[in-house]
Design a protein around this motif. Structure first.
Motif, PDB file in Angstrom:
ATOM      1  N   ALA A 170      30.756  37.455  38.563  1.00  0.00           N
ATOM      2  CA  ALA A 170      30.855  38.068  39.989  1.00  0.00           C
ATOM      3  C   ALA A 170      32.643  37.748  39.719  1.00  0.00           C
ATOM      4  N   LEU A 171      33.048  37.342  39.361  1.00  0.00           N
ATOM      5  CA  LEU A 171      34.751  37.345  38.866  1.00  0.00           C
ATOM      6  C   LEU A 171      34.929  38.374  38.064  1.00  0.00           C
ATOM      7  N   ARG A 172      33.959  38.436  37.503  1.00  0.00           N
ATOM      8  CA  ARG A 172      34.687  40.390  36.324  1.00  0.00           C
ATOM      9  C   ARG A 172      34.579  41.492  37.429  1.00  0.00           C
ATOM     10  N   ARG A 173      33.369  41.160  38.277  1.00  0.00           N
ATOM     11  CA  ARG A 173      32.975  42.156  39.228  1.00  0.00           C
ATOM     12  C   ARG A 173      34.246  42.462  40.308  1.00  0.00           C
ATOM     13  N   ALA A 174      34.081  40.972  41.053  1.00  0.00           N
ATOM     14  CA  ALA A 174      34.981  41.294  41.801  1.00  0.00           C
ATOM     15  C   ALA A 174      36.637  41.855  41.404  1.00  0.00           C
ATOM     16  N   LEU A 175      37.510  41.726  39.962  1.00  0.00           N
ATOM     17  CA  LEU A 175      37.778  42.141  39.879  1.00  0.00           C
ATOM     18  C   LEU A 175      38.419  43.922  39.442  1.00  0.00           C
ATOM     19  N   PHE A 176      37.664  44.162  39.276  1.00  0.00           N
ATOM     20  CA  PHE A 176      37.584  45.334  38.172  1.00  0.00           C
ATOM     21  C   PHE A 176      37.318  46.736  39.287  1.00  0.00           C
ATOM     22  N   GLU A 177      35.949  45.546  40.626  1.00  0.00           N
ATOM     23  CA  GLU A 177      36.492  46.616  41.744  1.00  0.00           C
ATOM     24  C   GLU A 177      37.749  46.785  42.298  1.00  0.00           C
ATOM     25  N   ARG A 178      38.047  45.474  42.373  1.00  0.00           N
ATOM     26  CA  ARG A 178      39.842  45.614  42.787  1.00  0.00           C
ATOM     27  C   ARG A 178      41.098  46.876  42.468  1.00  0.00           C
ATOM     28  N   GLY A 179      39.709  46.650  41.308  1.00  0.00           N
ATOM     29  CA  GLY A 179      41.539  48.053  40.093  1.00  0.00           C
ATOM     30  C   GLY A 179      40.905  49.594  40.064  1.00  0.00           C
ATOM     31  N   SER A 180      39.574  49.799  40.913  1.00  0.00           N
ATOM     32  CA  SER A 180      39.188  51.274  41.224  1.00  0.00           C
ATOM     33  C   SER A 180      39.070  51.192  42.468  1.00  0.00           C
ATOM     34  N   ARG A 181      39.376  50.236  42.926  1.00  0.00           N
ATOM     35  CA  ARG A 181      39.898  50.577  44.744  1.00  0.00           C
ATOM     36  C   ARG A 181      42.086  51.010  44.591  1.00  0.00           C
ATOM     37  N   GLU A 182      42.368  50.426  43.701  1.00  0.00           N
ATOM     38  CA  GLU A 182      43.900  50.224  43.627  1.00  0.00           C
ATOM     39  C   GLU A 182      44.367  51.829  42.688  1.00  0.00           C
ATOM     40  N   THR A 183      43.302  52.314  42.446  1.00  0.00           N
ATOM     41  CA  THR A 183      43.744  53.931  41.213  1.00  0.00           C
ATOM     42  C   THR A 183      43.787  54.326  42.407  1.00  0.00           C
ATOM     43  N   GLN A 241      39.836  40.195  48.581  1.00  0.00           N
ATOM     44  CA  GLN A 241      41.013  39.504  48.484  1.00  0.00           C
ATOM     45  C   GLN A 241      39.683  38.219  47.716  1.00  0.00           C
ATOM     46  N   PHE A 242      38.982  37.821  48.288  1.00  0.00           N
ATOM     47  CA  PHE A 242      38.618  36.646  47.585  1.00  0.00           C
ATOM     48  C   PHE A 242      37.445  36.457  46.684  1.00  0.00           C
ATOM     49  N   VAL A 243      37.221  35.274  46.310  1.00  0.00           N
ATOM     50  CA  VAL A 243      36.353  35.844  45.091  1.00  0.00           C
ATOM     51  C   VAL A 243      35.203  33.883  44.512  1.00  0.00           C
ATOM     52  N   ARG A 244      34.824  33.230  44.668  1.00  0.00           N
ATOM     53  CA  ARG A 244      34.095  32.580  44.531  1.00  0.00           C
ATOM     54  C   ARG A 244      33.968  31.868  42.666  1.00  0.00           C
ATOM     55  N   ILE A 245      34.498  31.154  42.841  1.00  0.00           N
ATOM     56  CA  ILE A 245      34.902  30.479  40.991  1.00  0.00           C
ATOM     57  C   ILE A 245      33.869  29.573  40.961  1.00  0.00           C
ATOM     58  N   HIS A 246      33.551  28.753  41.147  1.00  0.00           N
ATOM     59  CA  HIS A 246      32.728  27.571  41.074  1.00  0.00           C
ATOM     60  C   HIS A 246      32.204  27.589  42.192  1.00  0.00           C
ATOM     61  N   ARG A 247      31.155  26.162  42.298  1.00  0.00           N
ATOM     62  CA  ARG A 247      30.735  26.507  43.862  1.00  0.00           C
ATOM     63  C   ARG A 247      31.202  25.210  44.643  1.00  0.00           C
ATOM     64  N   SER A 248      32.432  24.872  44.015  1.00  0.00           N
ATOM     65  CA  SER A 248      33.164  23.912  45.209  1.00  0.00           C
ATOM     66  C   SER A 248      35.236  25.192  45.370  1.00  0.00           C
ATOM     67  N   THR A 249      34.858  26.191  44.576  1.00  0.00           N
ATOM     68  CA  THR A 249      36.224  26.577  44.619  1.00  0.00           C
ATOM     69  C   THR A 249      36.346  28.032  44.787  1.00  0.00           C
ATOM     70  N   ILE A 250      36.829  28.594  45.502  1.00  0.00           N
ATOM     71  CA  ILE A 250      37.720  30.244  46.373  1.00  0.00           C
ATOM     72  C   ILE A 250      38.688  30.421  45.278  1.00  0.00           C
ATOM     73  N   VAL A 251      39.094  31.845  44.771  1.00  0.00           N
ATOM     74  CA  VAL A 251      40.159  31.829  44.280  1.00  0.00           C
ATOM     75  C   VAL A 251      41.112  33.659  45.457  1.00  0.00           C
ATOM     76  N   ARG A 252      42.027  33.603  45.507  1.00  0.00           N
ATOM     77  CA  ARG A 252      42.720  34.665  46.078  1.00  0.00           C
ATOM     78  C   ARG A 252      42.784  35.858  44.624  1.00  0.00           C
ATOM     79  N   LEU A 253      42.047  36.786  44.768  1.00  0.00           N
ATOM     80  CA  LEU A 253      41.883  37.700  43.541  1.00  0.00           C
ATOM     81  C   LEU A 253      43.826  38.052  42.766  1.00  0.00           C
ATOM     82  N   ASP A 254      44.364  38.238  43.276  1.00  0.00           N
ATOM     83  CA  ASP A 254      45.676  38.664  43.345  1.00  0.00           C
ATOM     84  C   ASP A 254      46.991  37.383  43.220  1.00  0.00           C
ATOM     85  N   CYS A 255      45.900  36.660  42.977  1.00  0.00           N
ATOM     86  CA  CYS A 255      47.027  35.238  42.440  1.00  0.00           C
ATOM     87  C   CYS A 255      46.509  34.628  41.237  1.00  0.00           C
TER      88      CYS A 255
END
Length: 253
Positions: A240-253, A195-209
């Protein structure tokens, strides 16, 4: 054997992909195509396991080729493009990877291995070989934060992004910021990586947002959330962001 279709309107680009594929003993070239309509017909006729598919082609582009197919009929897709701005569109149609031209050999091999892994995972689930005995990690579903003289419960699914604020983490949820006495580093260890991925040392985002990703000239990226919030993606966390997004896509197929 894993059967692969190669689609690109540039003959030199097709030959480059085919040459790389020939170096893998478990790969069979199912065919090739040079435009969108031909790609759709080839996918339907040849039923390849994987398609290396160029996005920008005359007429029907690669994204529209996949959108024209029912999800159940789609092969595994690895998009090819000279531009990074189509990456989010690729995630939306559940591509398993996105390769930027000129193609890097290591990234190509990584994408091919991802295809193998996803294909094997799907076959295992279809045959009922997955284990039900493995413990499923438990992740928090809510946070309790202090607001004035009272405690407020914030559902994890309401949190769009999190930023470091000294010794606290600022939880951005429903237009408000709630302070949680926890560091971003420690918090990331607790959150569900699906659900969540770190995009910066000070920032985390929720993938589906995530609504949009723009690649910048310095190899950083600019990310925009569904509410319009712009956030910078450090190059350190881009992979890490790229991997998280593609892994999310793989799980939802």
């Amino acid at each position: 054997m894993m059967r692969v279709l190669v689609v690109d309107d540039e003959p030199l680009a097709r030959r480059g992909v085919i040459k790389r594929l020939s170096q893998h003993a478990d790969i069979e070239l199912a065919g090739e195509a040079d435009n969108g309509p031909a790609a759709l017909k080839s996918i339907q006729a040849l039923k390849p396991d994987v398609v290396f598919l160029d996005i920008q082609m005359p007429g029907t582009n690669g994204l529209d080729v996949i959108r024209a197919m029912k999800p159940a009929d789609r092969p595994l897709v690895i998009f090819l493009s000279a531009y990074g701005q189509f990456a989010l569109n690729a995630f939306e149609v559940y591509a398993i990877d996105y390769l930027l031209k000129p193609i890097d050999d290591d990234r190509f091999a990584e994408a091919l291995q991802r295809a193998r892994d996803v294909r094997m995972s799907r076959r295992g689930v279809g045959q009922g070989t997955h284990s039900l005995d493995v413990d499923t990690p438990r992740f928090p579903v809510r946070f309790s934060v202090r607001s004035g003289q009272k405690d407020v419960v914030i559902a994890v699914d309401e949190v769009m992004w999190i930023e470091a604020m000294g010794d606290y983490a600022g939880l951005h949820a429903q237009g408000r910021v709630h302070l949680l006495r926890e560091t971003v580093h420690r918090l990331m260890e607790q959150l569900d990586p699906a659900q969540f991925v770190r995009i910066h040392r000070s920032t985390i985002v929720r993938l589906d947002c995530i609504a949009e990703i723009q690649v910048l000239t310095n190899r950083d990226s600019l990310l925009r959330l569904s509410d319009g919030t712009p956030l910078r993606v450090s190059r350190t966390y881009s992979e890490a962001l790229r991997r998280a997004l593609f892994e999310r896509g793989s799980r939802e197929t």
